[in-house]
Write a protein that holds these residues in place. Structure first.
Motif, short mmCIF file in Angstrom:
data_model
loop_
_atom_site.label_atom_id
_atom_site.label_comp_id
_atom_site.label_asym_id
_atom_site.label_seq_id
_atom_site.Cartn_x
_atom_site.Cartn_y
_atom_site.Cartn_z
N ALA A 6 0.84 -1.21 0.00
CA ALA A 6 0.00 0.00 0.00
C ALA A 6 0.87 1.26 0.00
O ALA A 6 0.56 2.23 -0.70
CB ALA A 6 -0.92 -0.01 1.21
N LEU A 7 1.94 1.23 0.76
CA LEU A 7 2.84 2.38 0.78
C LEU A 7 3.55 2.55 -0.56
O LEU A 7 3.80 3.68 -1.00
CB LEU A 7 3.85 2.24 1.91
CG LEU A 7 3.27 2.30 3.33
CD1 LEU A 7 4.36 2.04 4.36
CD2 LEU A 7 2.57 3.62 3.58
N LEU A 8 3.87 1.44 -1.21
CA LEU A 8 4.48 1.50 -2.54
C LEU A 8 3.53 2.14 -3.54
O LEU A 8 3.94 3.00 -4.33
CB LEU A 8 4.90 0.11 -3.00
CG LEU A 8 5.49 0.02 -4.41
CD1 LEU A 8 6.78 0.82 -4.50
CD2 LEU A 8 5.71 -1.43 -4.80
N LEU A 12 4.41 5.62 -5.42
CA LEU A 12 4.45 5.70 -6.88
C LEU A 12 3.47 6.73 -7.41
O LEU A 12 3.78 7.50 -8.32
CB LEU A 12 4.16 4.32 -7.49
CG LEU A 12 5.24 3.26 -7.34
CD1 LEU A 12 4.73 1.91 -7.82
CD2 LEU A 12 6.49 3.65 -8.10
N CYS A 13 2.28 6.76 -6.83
CA CYS A 13 1.26 7.73 -7.25
C CYS A 13 1.72 9.15 -6.98
O CYS A 13 1.57 10.04 -7.83
CB CYS A 13 -0.06 7.46 -6.55
SG CYS A 13 -0.93 6.03 -7.19
N LEU A 14 2.29 9.38 -5.80
CA LEU A 14 2.74 10.73 -5.47
C LEU A 14 3.93 11.16 -6.32
O LEU A 14 4.04 12.32 -6.70
CB LEU A 14 3.06 10.82 -3.98
CG LEU A 14 1.83 10.68 -3.06
CD1 LEU A 14 2.26 10.71 -1.60
CD2 LEU A 14 0.79 11.73 -3.35
N VAL A 97 -5.07 15.90 -16.25
CA VAL A 97 -5.85 14.67 -16.11
C VAL A 97 -5.04 13.60 -15.39
O VAL A 97 -5.52 12.94 -14.46
CB VAL A 97 -6.33 14.17 -17.49
CG1 VAL A 97 -6.88 12.76 -17.41
CG2 VAL A 97 -7.37 15.11 -18.06
N LEU A 98 -3.79 13.41 -15.80
CA LEU A 98 -2.94 12.42 -15.15
C LEU A 98 -2.69 12.78 -13.69
O LEU A 98 -2.73 11.90 -12.81
CB LEU A 98 -1.62 12.28 -15.91
CG LEU A 98 -0.68 11.19 -15.41
CD1 LEU A 98 -1.33 9.82 -15.53
CD2 LEU A 98 0.63 11.23 -16.16
N LEU A 99 -2.45 14.04 -13.40
CA LEU A 99 -2.23 14.50 -12.03
C LEU A 99 -3.44 14.19 -11.15
O LEU A 99 -3.29 13.62 -10.07
CB LEU A 99 -1.94 16.00 -12.03
CG LEU A 99 -1.85 16.69 -10.67
CD1 LEU A 99 -0.65 16.19 -9.90
CD2 LEU A 99 -1.78 18.20 -10.85
N VAL A 100 -4.61 14.54 -11.61
CA VAL A 100 -5.83 14.29 -10.83
C VAL A 100 -6.06 12.79 -10.64
O VAL A 100 -6.43 12.34 -9.55
CB VAL A 100 -7.05 14.96 -11.50
CG1 VAL A 100 -8.35 14.52 -10.86
CG2 VAL A 100 -6.91 16.47 -11.45
N ALA A 101 -5.80 12.01 -11.67
CA ALA A 101 -6.02 10.57 -11.58
C ALA A 101 -5.11 9.91 -10.55
O ALA A 101 -5.57 9.13 -9.71
CB ALA A 101 -5.81 9.92 -12.94
N VAL A 102 -3.83 10.21 -10.58
CA VAL A 102 -2.93 9.54 -9.64
C VAL A 102 -3.12 10.05 -8.22
O VAL A 102 -2.93 9.30 -7.26
CB VAL A 102 -1.45 9.60 -10.08
CG1 VAL A 102 -1.25 8.78 -11.35
CG2 VAL A 102 -0.96 10.99 -10.27
N LEU A 103 -3.50 11.31 -8.05
CA LEU A 103 -3.84 11.79 -6.71
C LEU A 103 -5.09 11.10 -6.19
O LEU A 103 -5.19 10.76 -5.00
CB LEU A 103 -4.01 13.31 -6.70
CG LEU A 103 -2.73 14.13 -6.80
CD1 LEU A 103 -3.07 15.62 -6.85
CD2 LEU A 103 -1.78 13.83 -5.66
N VAL A 105 -6.04 8.05 -6.97
CA VAL A 105 -5.64 6.69 -6.59
C VAL A 105 -4.90 6.70 -5.25
O VAL A 105 -5.12 5.82 -4.41
CB VAL A 105 -4.78 6.04 -7.70
CG1 VAL A 105 -4.18 4.73 -7.24
CG2 VAL A 105 -5.63 5.82 -8.94
N ALA A 106 -4.07 7.71 -5.02
CA ALA A 106 -3.36 7.79 -3.74
C ALA A 106 -4.34 7.96 -2.58
O ALA A 106 -4.20 7.31 -1.53
CB ALA A 106 -2.36 8.95 -3.76
N PHE A 107 -5.36 8.79 -2.76
CA PHE A 107 -6.36 8.97 -1.70
C PHE A 107 -7.24 7.73 -1.54
O PHE A 107 -7.62 7.38 -0.42
CB PHE A 107 -7.21 10.21 -1.95
CG PHE A 107 -6.50 11.48 -1.60
CD1 PHE A 107 -6.22 11.79 -0.28
CD2 PHE A 107 -6.09 12.35 -2.58
CE1 PHE A 107 -5.54 12.96 0.06
CE2 PHE A 107 -5.41 13.52 -2.26
CZ PHE A 107 -5.14 13.83 -0.94
#
Length: 118
Positions: A6-8, A12-14, A97-103, A105-107
């Motif tokens: 989960a931390l990985l 990676l997302c951040l 779009v990519l920024l919002v998507a990976v943030l 996923v991180a949340f």
């Protein structure tokens, strides 16, 4: 849930969010290497889904399966949809779009940890 995995995912997302954020500030579209980074995130998410399925199947943890798998499936869908959108949109907004998507996923990963701990 396997905490290091989960931390990985979160790390990676951040990292990918920072990279995409830099491209937003520089007014640049997403590059192929960033999409490969999204593919790495997606691969780790698939691995995490398999681990969650095995752990839940063994009955070691009693969690709401519908809620848990709703989050897992949402995570698995967000990155490919964002990657397809970013690939099609060749402007600065593809990086947004990519920024919002990976943030997102991180949340969602943080929320998965909360669901698992409950």
């Amino acid at each position: 849930m396997f905490l290091p995995l989960a931390l990985l995912v979160a790390a990676l997302c951040l990292a990918l969010a920072g990279w995409a954020g830099w491209f937003v500030v520089a007014d640049r579209p997403v590059v192929l290497r960033q999409l490969w980074g999204g593919a790495v995130v997606e691969g780790v998410l698939v691995l995490q889904g398999v681990v969650l399925a095995v752990v839940q199947a063994t009955g070691d943890q009693d969690v709401d399966g519908v809620l848990l798998w709703g989050y897992v499936v949402t995570q698995l869908v967000v990155v490919p949809v964002a990657a397809a959108w970013a690939f099609a949109e060749r402007t600065r907004w593809s990086s947004v779009v990519l920024l919002v998507a990976v943030l997102t996923v991180a949340f969602l990963e943080l929320r998965l940890l909360q669901i698992w701990a409950a």
